[in-house]
Write a protein that holds these residues in place. Structure first.
Motif, PDB file in Angstrom:
ATOM      1  N   ARG A 136       9.492   0.452  13.721  1.00  0.00           N
ATOM      2  CA  ARG A 136       8.709   1.656  14.027  1.00  0.00           C
ATOM      3  C   ARG A 136       8.602   2.472  12.733  1.00  0.00           C
ATOM      4  N   TRP A 137       7.437   3.048  12.473  1.00  0.00           N
ATOM      5  CA  TRP A 137       7.199   3.683  11.169  1.00  0.00           C
ATOM      6  C   TRP A 137       8.269   4.718  10.824  1.00  0.00           C
ATOM      7  N   HIS A 138       8.655   5.546  11.809  1.00  0.00           N
ATOM      8  CA  HIS A 138       9.600   6.642  11.512  1.00  0.00           C
ATOM      9  C   HIS A 138      11.013   6.132  11.248  1.00  0.00           C
ATOM     10  N   THR A 146     -10.331   6.541  18.598  1.00  0.00           N
ATOM     11  CA  THR A 146     -10.132   5.121  18.269  1.00  0.00           C
ATOM     12  C   THR A 146     -10.319   4.266  19.526  1.00  0.00           C
ATOM     13  N   HIS A 147     -10.391   2.953  19.303  1.00  0.00           N
ATOM     14  CA  HIS A 147     -10.529   2.042  20.450  1.00  0.00           C
ATOM     15  C   HIS A 147      -9.314   2.132  21.367  1.00  0.00           C
ATOM     16  N   PHE A 148      -8.125   2.232  20.779  1.00  0.00           N
ATOM     17  CA  PHE A 148      -6.928   2.305  21.624  1.00  0.00           C
ATOM     18  C   PHE A 148      -6.882   3.629  22.374  1.00  0.00           C
ATOM     19  N   GLU A 149      -7.334   4.693  21.737  1.00  0.00           N
ATOM     20  CA  GLU A 149      -7.365   5.995  22.428  1.00  0.00           C
ATOM     21  C   GLU A 149      -8.284   5.899  23.648  1.00  0.00           C
ATOM     22  N   ILE A 181      -3.425   4.502   8.182  1.00  0.00           N
ATOM     23  CA  ILE A 181      -2.606   3.284   8.235  1.00  0.00           C
ATOM     24  C   ILE A 181      -2.861   2.605   9.578  1.00  0.00           C
ATOM     25  N   GLY A 182      -3.225   1.311   9.548  1.00  0.00           N
ATOM     26  CA  GLY A 182      -3.497   0.596  10.803  1.00  0.00           C
ATOM     27  C   GLY A 182      -4.804   1.066  11.402  1.00  0.00           C
ATOM     28  N   ALA A 183      -5.868   0.964  10.604  1.00  0.00           N
ATOM     29  CA  ALA A 183      -7.165   1.543  10.996  1.00  0.00           C
ATOM     30  C   ALA A 183      -7.881   0.733  12.072  1.00  0.00           C
ATOM     31  N   GLY A 184      -7.368  -0.442  12.427  1.00  0.00           N
ATOM     32  CA  GLY A 184      -7.995  -1.243  13.484  1.00  0.00           C
ATOM     33  C   GLY A 184      -9.434  -1.571  13.128  1.00  0.00           C
ATOM     34  N   ASN A 217      -1.381  -4.986   3.774  1.00  0.00           N
ATOM     35  CA  ASN A 217      -0.258  -4.290   4.380  1.00  0.00           C
ATOM     36  C   ASN A 217      -0.211  -2.885   3.771  1.00  0.00           C
ATOM     37  N   ALA A 218      -0.224  -1.872   4.613  1.00  0.00           N
ATOM     38  CA  ALA A 218      -0.250  -0.497   4.105  1.00  0.00           C
ATOM     39  C   ALA A 218       0.998  -0.186   3.268  1.00  0.00           C
ATOM     40  N   VAL A 219       2.091  -0.876   3.531  1.00  0.00           N
ATOM     41  CA  VAL A 219       3.316  -0.621   2.751  1.00  0.00           C
ATOM     42  C   VAL A 219       3.071  -1.025   1.296  1.00  0.00           C
ATOM     43  N   LEU A 222      -2.625   6.153  13.929  1.00  0.00           N
ATOM     44  CA  LEU A 222      -3.116   6.357  15.296  1.00  0.00           C
ATOM     45  C   LEU A 222      -2.812   5.120  16.140  1.00  0.00           C
ATOM     46  N   TYR A 223      -1.983   5.296  17.117  1.00  0.00           N
ATOM     47  CA  TYR A 223      -1.568   4.228  18.039  1.00  0.00           C
ATOM     48  C   TYR A 223      -0.903   3.061  17.309  1.00  0.00           C
ATOM     49  N   PRO A 224       0.184   3.350  16.600  1.00  0.00           N
ATOM     50  CA  PRO A 224       0.923   2.260  15.948  1.00  0.00           C
ATOM     51  C   PRO A 224       1.524   1.340  17.000  1.00  0.00           C
ATOM     52  N   ALA A 275      -8.557   3.560   4.076  1.00  0.00           N
ATOM     53  CA  ALA A 275      -8.185   3.087   5.418  1.00  0.00           C
ATOM     54  C   ALA A 275      -7.687   1.652   5.301  1.00  0.00           C
ATOM     55  N   VAL A 276      -6.454   1.419   5.733  1.00  0.00           N
ATOM     56  CA  VAL A 276      -5.826   0.114   5.539  1.00  0.00           C
ATOM     57  C   VAL A 276      -5.571  -0.564   6.885  1.00  0.00           C
ATOM     58  N   GLU A 277      -5.965  -1.818   6.966  1.00  0.00           N
ATOM     59  CA  GLU A 277      -5.730  -2.615   8.184  1.00  0.00           C
ATOM     60  C   GLU A 277      -5.301  -4.011   7.737  1.00  0.00           C
ATOM     61  N   ARG A 278      -4.200  -4.498   8.302  1.00  0.00           N
ATOM     62  CA  ARG A 278      -3.694  -5.775   7.778  1.00  0.00           C
ATOM     63  C   ARG A 278      -4.156  -7.003   8.563  1.00  0.00           C
ATOM     64  N   THR A 279      -4.618  -6.830   9.797  1.00  0.00           N
ATOM     65  CA  THR A 279      -4.987  -8.000  10.612  1.00  0.00           C
ATOM     66  C   THR A 279      -6.423  -8.424  10.329  1.00  0.00           C
ATOM     67  N   GLU A 280      -6.591  -9.730  10.050  1.00  0.00           N
ATOM     68  CA  GLU A 280      -7.900 -10.228   9.620  1.00  0.00           C
ATOM     69  C   GLU A 280      -9.008  -9.935  10.651  1.00  0.00           C
TER      70      GLU A 280
HETATM   71  C1  LIG Z   1      -2.310  -0.777  18.218  1.00  0.00           C
HETATM   72  S1  LIG Z   1      -3.369  -1.053  16.876  1.00  0.00           S
HETATM   73  C2  LIG Z   1      -4.243   0.498  16.710  1.00  0.00           C
HETATM   74  C3  LIG Z   1      -5.506   0.352  15.908  1.00  0.00           C
HETATM   75  C4  LIG Z   1      -6.316   1.655  15.762  1.00  0.00           C
HETATM   76  N1  LIG Z   1      -5.565   2.648  15.028  1.00  0.00           N
HETATM   77  C5  LIG Z   1      -6.731   2.173  17.120  1.00  0.00           C
HETATM   78  O1  LIG Z   1      -6.123   3.167  17.564  1.00  0.00           O
HETATM   79  O2  LIG Z   1      -7.664   1.616  17.720  1.00  0.00           O
HETATM   80  C6  LIG Z   1      -2.257  -0.966  15.493  1.00  0.00           C
HETATM   81  C7  LIG Z   1      -2.904  -1.501  14.232  1.00  0.00           C
HETATM   82  O3  LIG Z   1      -2.053  -1.287  13.125  1.00  0.00           O
HETATM   83  C8  LIG Z   1      -2.188  -2.410  12.264  1.00  0.00           C
HETATM   84  N2  LIG Z   1      -0.995  -2.456  11.414  1.00  0.00           N
HETATM   85  C9  LIG Z   1       0.289  -2.592  11.821  1.00  0.00           C
HETATM   86  N3  LIG Z   1       1.117  -2.589  10.762  1.00  0.00           N
HETATM   87  C10 LIG Z   1       0.335  -2.468   9.659  1.00  0.00           C
HETATM   88  C11 LIG Z   1       0.602  -2.420   8.263  1.00  0.00           C
HETATM   89  N4  LIG Z   1       1.853  -2.522   7.813  1.00  0.00           N
HETATM   90  N5  LIG Z   1      -0.431  -2.270   7.429  1.00  0.00           N
HETATM   91  C12 LIG Z   1      -1.695  -2.176   7.887  1.00  0.00           C
HETATM   92  N6  LIG Z   1      -2.017  -2.240   9.199  1.00  0.00           N
HETATM   93  C13 LIG Z   1      -1.020  -2.370  10.075  1.00  0.00           C
HETATM   94  C14 LIG Z   1      -2.298  -3.589  13.221  1.00  0.00           C
HETATM   95  O4  LIG Z   1      -2.867  -4.722  12.606  1.00  0.00           O
HETATM   96  C15 LIG Z   1      -3.173  -2.989  14.306  1.00  0.00           C
HETATM   97  O5  LIG Z   1      -4.543  -3.206  14.051  1.00  0.00           O
END
Ligand SMILES: C[S@@+](CC[C@H](N)C(=O)[O-])C[C@H]1O[C@@H](n2cnc3c(N)ncnc32)[C@H](O)[C@@H]1O
Length: 220
Positions: free
Chosen positions: A133-135, A199-202, A47-50, A99-101, A119-121, A69-74
């Motif tokens: 927040r997811w939790h 990941t990039h954020f890591e 979820i949020g695969a970046g 949207n992963a939801v 990873l790094y929400p 692997a789901v990512e919502r931002t274009e």
């Molecule tokens: C801080 S970034 C981390 C990206 C990647 N996991 C990394 O560690 O490099 C969080 C990502 O979660 C995605 N995201 C947030 N909510 C989401 C949702 N409901 N469905 C899919 N992606 C989501 C955002 O678009 C963003 O790319």
């Protein structure tokens, strides 16, 4: 935050609104995850695969498993697609821009997921954003239902408050058990504790000399 924040967590009554899947919009693509996963030894979700760094490496290392692997931002998803196109095609990676939801609610069968990675929400640090927040989202109850008993949920963050709150909520809700908790820093990178940055954020956090926290839960 600090001591008062932790005390607040100890006294907290962990309750969420029931999750209403019928109010969640349908995903843009109606793919059938159960049929795609046929023939694989496991079904995993990110979820949020970046930009897809973890997703690609994971799918390559686990060819017998299917990773959705789901990512919502274009913009992030475009970077993900471009990364996929520069590598050998991977049949076991399904990248979805949505949207992963919506994807989990409408496309994933109950008790079907083995491993879930968040990873790094986005930490949504303001108290007014706490329910994002997811939790703390009712959706976490549905994600739990879609996981197999014993299935693993990995959550990584660089925010100590998020790590503490996430652990408290997931255990307090009685949905997950804690399997492991690790605090890692740059010196752990390229060692058996953290064989490669995922990941990039890591990468960004470790290179900025920040600590990162990796929590692994098992679905009760
Ligand atoms: C801080 S970034 C981390 C990206 C990647 N996991 C990394 O560690 O490099 C969080 C990502 O979660 C995605 N995201 C947030 N909510 C989401 C949702 N409901 N469905 C899919 N992606 C989501 C955002 O678009 C963003 O790319």
């Amino acid at each position: 935050m600090g001591v008062f924040f932790l005390l607040g967590l100890v006294c907290m009554d962990f309750k969420l609104r029931p999750f209403s899947g019928d109010r969640v919009p349908r995903p843009h693509n109606e793919i059938s995850v159960p049929s795609l996963s046929e023939g694989y030894t496991g079904l995993d979700l990110e979820i949020g695969a970046g930009a897809g760094m973890h997703a690609l490496a994971y799918a390559r290392q686990n060819p017998s498993r299917l990773l959705v692997a789901v990512e919502r931002t274009e913009a992030k998803f475009k970077a993900f697609e471009s990364r996929v196109s520069r590598h050998e095609p991977l049949k076991n990676l399904v990248a979805i821009r949505d949207n992963a939801v919506s994807v989990v609610t409408h496309l994933v069968a109950p008790r079907s997921l083995d491993r879930v990675f968040i990873l790094y929400p986005n930490p949504y640090p303001k108290e007014s954003q706490a329910n994002k927040r997811w939790h703390r989202m009712p959706f976490i109850q549905h994600l739990h239902e879609c996981m197999k008993p014993g299935g693993e949920l990995t959550i990584a963050t660089n925010e100590v408050f998020y790590k503490d709150e996430c652990r408290a909520w997931l255990l307090g809700l009685g949905l997950f058990k804690l399997v492991s908790e690790a605090e890692l820093s740059l010196s752990d990178a390229e060692t058996p504790r953290l064989p490669r940055m995922r990941t990039h954020f890591e990468k960004k956090y470790l290179r900025a000399r920040q600590k990162i926290y990796n929590l692994v839960f098992a679905r009760c």
